[in-house]
Structures are given as structure tokens and as C-alpha cells.
Design an enzyme around this catalytic site. Structure first.
Site, PDB file in Angstrom:
ATOM      1  N   GLU A   1       0.829  -1.203   0.000  1.00  0.00           N
ATOM      2  CA  GLU A   1       0.000   0.000   0.000  1.00  0.00           C
ATOM      3  C   GLU A   1       0.860   1.248   0.000  1.00  0.00           C
ATOM      4  O   GLU A   1       1.896   1.284   0.653  1.00  0.00           O
ATOM      5  CB  GLU A   1      -0.841   0.033   1.274  1.00  0.00           C
TER       6      GLU A   1
ATOM      7  N   CYS B   1      -3.220   1.533   8.347  1.00  0.00           N
ATOM      8  CA  CYS B   1      -2.239   0.545   7.917  1.00  0.00           C
ATOM      9  C   CYS B   1      -2.893  -0.807   7.653  1.00  0.00           C
ATOM     10  O   CYS B   1      -3.591  -1.355   8.493  1.00  0.00           O
ATOM     11  CB  CYS B   1      -1.207   0.396   9.021  1.00  0.00           C
TER      12      CYS B   1
ATOM     13  N   CYS C   1      -1.709  -4.805  14.343  1.00  0.00           N
ATOM     14  CA  CYS C   1      -1.417  -4.333  12.983  1.00  0.00           C
ATOM     15  C   CYS C   1      -1.749  -5.418  11.970  1.00  0.00           C
ATOM     16  O   CYS C   1      -1.239  -6.541  12.076  1.00  0.00           O
ATOM     17  CB  CYS C   1       0.065  -3.956  12.908  1.00  0.00           C
TER      18      CYS C   1
ATOM     19  N   CYS D   1       3.248  -7.445  15.191  1.00  0.00           N
ATOM     20  CA  CYS D   1       2.548  -6.652  16.218  1.00  0.00           C
ATOM     21  C   CYS D   1       1.062  -7.048  16.240  1.00  0.00           C
ATOM     22  O   CYS D   1       0.449  -7.222  15.180  1.00  0.00           O
ATOM     23  CB  CYS D   1       2.681  -5.161  15.939  1.00  0.00           C
TER      24      CYS D   1
ATOM     25  N   CYS E   1       5.375  -7.882   7.022  1.00  0.00           N
ATOM     26  CA  CYS E   1       6.310  -7.438   8.063  1.00  0.00           C
ATOM     27  C   CYS E   1       6.577  -8.613   9.000  1.00  0.00           C
ATOM     28  O   CYS E   1       5.678  -9.403   9.279  1.00  0.00           O
ATOM     29  CB  CYS E   1       5.718  -6.270   8.842  1.00  0.00           C
TER      30      CYS E   1
ATOM     31  N   CYS F   1       2.774   8.259   2.059  1.00  0.00           N
ATOM     32  CA  CYS F   1       3.154   7.207   3.006  1.00  0.00           C
ATOM     33  C   CYS F   1       3.640   5.993   2.213  1.00  0.00           C
ATOM     34  O   CYS F   1       2.882   5.399   1.445  1.00  0.00           O
ATOM     35  CB  CYS F   1       1.930   6.860   3.867  1.00  0.00           C
TER      36      CYS F   1
END
Ligand SMILES: C[S@@+](CC[C@H](N)C(=O)[O-])C[C@H]1O[C@@H](n2cnc3c(N)ncnc32)[C@H](O)[C@@H]1O
Ligand code: SF4
Length: 349
Positions: free
Chosen positions: A89, A334, A116, A113, A109, A102
Site C-alpha cells: 500500500e 495501515c 497491525c 505486532c 512485516c 506514506c
């Protein structure tokens, strides 16, 4: 193997390359104007031999936009696709007459987390410098096609991925984005957000001097580890001193991002804890109301709870901002664009 991207080289690196092959700096400037502005310039000013030679060495394709969503408040979210069909994104966020872009730094990732959506996907791969710069260029081209010239755009490395887990490519992308002869976004116009990836923080000696933000989310180690599992390996007690080593200009601060989660991290003890950690630091505390996604276990607090928490922090003389949630109608937080796709594919919507 795919050739390196033509958008991963700085002006100086192009110069060294062309000069080493016997070309003049005159040719260099036409070559770069052609690359970044209008390839038609090549036909008139650059020899076919040179064009073919460089096309054999570099990949000139920009990533493509596979999906665009525009919010009522002007936020635009792109799903950007690379040569191997992987997607990330990229978000354009309007601010008065300016834009912040952004950028993502990884596909997925590895930090996992719990709040997220990107973290739930695992790390697929790092993005190259050219792919990071490519996101910026396709977003700007999209604006240009709408006759909208973005004046002095800012860049935040706050899309998918942990930028310090991909230090070399992110560093090179920043050099290209900052290069006044190529793109020219100022260092002070760029902010890198990190979860506190210590090996990266300890290796910033030659890193460009941009702004830094830490995803803090709790002043307490144990509670932070519930949100950010890598806090077990890289605790705040080591991350904060590492951040303190970053040289800051007079009016420059480190931003500490603080997710606001209902009934979890907004008590008076948290106000005290934040004051203890940040009261003596050059810190801006950026409060971010949690953006829920399907299956997330945390909840977003109400406006009154947010205001009351903010007032208590201000009373402690901390510099506090509440991040306005942009693009809510297109779920521009996000990982949310992918949630739409994921949800559609899984029959949730
Ligand atoms: C997606 S991360 C990318 C940069 C880096 N990996 C980091 O964590 O700082 C950018 C920011 O988005 C925040 N974020 C992630 N998921 C979120 C959510 N569901 N709601 C609100 N903010 C979120 C993160 O805490 C972080 O401050
Ligand atoms: S918040 Fe940042 S570090 Fe954590 S999973 Fe998401 S992108 Fe990765």
C-alpha cells in the site's frame, strides 16, 4: 534475475557510470531529464547506443497501480504491484494544499505486532530502493494526471514493513528521493517510523539525517511486549537510549507514536509512565486512535476518553498531538486496503 531498477541510483552514481563509459555531463542531464520527466527527450539528445546499453543493464519499469481508493477527505490509497505480483500500500494524504506520501518498505512485516494487520501477514520480502522510490513516483504521476501538482510533498515511511529491518535499501531510497537533481524531497520532510528494531537503530552512522518516530504504544515493558512482541528482544530500556543518540537540530524532535486502545493503555498510570519516559526528552507524543480490522482483538476508545487522556498529558507539560484519522471511509489505516481485498475474497463483505 531482474536487472536493478533505474530508480535506485543517485545523480552521482549515474554520473560515475556514464563518465566511466566516456559520456559527457551534458548527456547525463538529458538522460536524467528523460528518465524522470519525459523519455521523449532521449530520442533527440541521447544516442540509441547509450539507450540500448542502459536498457540492457537496468529495469525501467515503474510498479503499477492495481487498485485506487479515494476518500471523501482527499486521502488516496493505492495498491501498488511489483514485477513478481507482490503488492503493497501507498497512501497520499492531503494536508491543506500539500501532500504527505506514506511509503511501504517491505511486503508484509516480520515484527508480528498484535494490533497491525500487516503484522498478521508475516514478512514476504524486502522492497528494493527502486521499488520504494517507484511508489513515490507512481503516486506523483497519478496526481499529475489529475492536473494536481504536489508542492513540497512530505514522505513518511509508515506503510507496510519495518524500515530499519531493511536498512540498506531504505537508506539508498532516501538518498534518491532527497537528491535535488532527481526528486529533491528535503531530509526534514521525511520521517521514518520504527517499532524499535535495535540492530537498525545501532547502525545509523551513515544513515541520512531525516526525522525519526518510535512506535511506543505503552510506557511499560511487559505491556508493550503484548502489543509488540519484539520488545522482548529489544526492550525500551535499550531502544530509548539508542534513539537518544540520534543528533537533533534545534527545533527537531523525536516523535513517539502512541496507539490509543480502549481500556488498555490510557489510565493515570500510563500518563505517569509517559511523563517519566518522555518528560526530559525532546519528544512529541503523537496519539493515534486504534483502527480496528476484522478479527482484531483491540477496541478504539471514544472521543471523550481520548480528549481526557490528552488533557492529562498536556497538564504534565508533554508536547501532545492527536493524529486526525484520515481516509476513514476507505479504511486508510495501515493494512486496511488489503483487508478489503482479503475480506471480499473471504466473503466477509
Ligand atoms: C504500519 S507502521 C510502519 C512503520 C513501523 N513498522 C512501525 O511500526 O513504526 C506505521 C504506524 O502505523 C501504526 N499502526 C499499525 N496498525 C495500526 C492500527 N490498526 N491502527 C492504528 N495505527 C496502526 C503503527 O503502530 C505505526 O505507528
Ligand atoms: S506496526 Fe510496524 S512493525 Fe509492527 S507489524 Fe505493523 S508494520 Fe510491522
Amino acid at each position: 534475475m531482474l536487472n536493478p531498477s533505474a530508480y535506485s541510483l543517485t545523480h552521482l552514481q549515474w554520473k560515475d557510470l556514464l563518465v566511466s563509459e566516456g559520456h559527457s555531463s551534458h548527456v547525463l542531464s538529458f538522460w536524467l531529464d528523460g528518465l524522470y520527466k519525459n523519455p521523449e527527450l532521449w530520442a533527440r539528445h541521447v544516442s540509441q547506443d547509450l539507450i540500448q546499453n542502459l536498457k540492457a543493464k537496468f529495469n525501467f519499469d515503474l510498479p503499477t497501480i492495481s487498485k485506487t481508493q479515494e476518500s471523501e477527505d482527499g486521502t488516496v490509497k493505492f495498491l501498488v504491484r511489483f514485477h513478481d505480483e507482490m503488492e503493497v500500500e501507498t497512501v497520499l494524504i492531503p494536508f491543506h494544499k500539500r501532500f504527505t506520501v506514506c511509503l511501504s518498505t517491505q511486503v508484509g512485516c516480520g515484527m508480528n505486532c498484535s494490533f497491525c494487520y500487516t503484522g498478521t501477514q508475516g514478512l514476504k520480502r524486502n522492497l528494493t530502493a527502486g521499488e520504494i522510490v517507484g511508489q513515490y513516483l507512481v503516486a506523483m504521476n497519478w496526481l499529475k494526471a489529475k492536473n494536481n501538482l504536489a508542492l513540497n510533498p512530505s514522505i513518511v515511511f509508515m506503510g507496510q514493513g519495518e524500515p530499519l529491518h531493511n536498512l540498506t535499501e531504505v537508506s539508498q531510497a532516501i538518498k534518491v528521493l532527497n537528491d535535488t537533481k532527481l526528486i529533491g524531497v528535503g531530509h526534514r520532510q521525511m520521517t521514518l517510523s520504527t517499532v524499535g528494531y535495535l540492530p537498525g537503530l545501532k547502525n545509523l552512522k551513515d544513515f541520512p539525517s531525516i526525522n525519526f518516530a518510535l512506535s511506543l504504544h505503552s510506557p511499560f515493558e511487559e505491556q508493550r511486549a503484548k502489543l509488540i512482541p519484539v520488545n522482548e528482544r529489544f526492550p525500551l530500556s535499550e531502544v530509548l537510549p539508542a534513539l537518544d543518540q540520534i543528533p537533533l537540530l534545534k527545533r527537531q524532535f523525536i516523535t513517539y507514536e502512541y496507539l490509543l486502545i480502549k481500556d488498555f493503555n490510557m489510565s493515570d498510570e500510563h500518563v505517569e509512565g509517559l511523563h517519566t519516559l518522555l518528560g526530559h526528552r525532546k519528544a512529541i507524543l503523537n496519539l493515534i486512535p486504534f483502527n480496528p480490522f476484522p478479527g482484531s482483538k483491540w477496541e478504539r476508545p471514544g472521543i471523550e476518553e481520548i480528549e481526557s487522556f490528552k488533557e492529562k498529558l498536556v497538564a504534565k507539560k508533554l508536547r501532545v498531538m492527536v493524529r486526525t484519522t484520515k481516509g476513514d471511509d476507505i479504511l486508510a489505516a495501515c493494512g486496511q486496503l488489503k483487508v478489503n481485498k482479503f475480506a471480499r475474497n473471504n466473503g466477509i463483505y
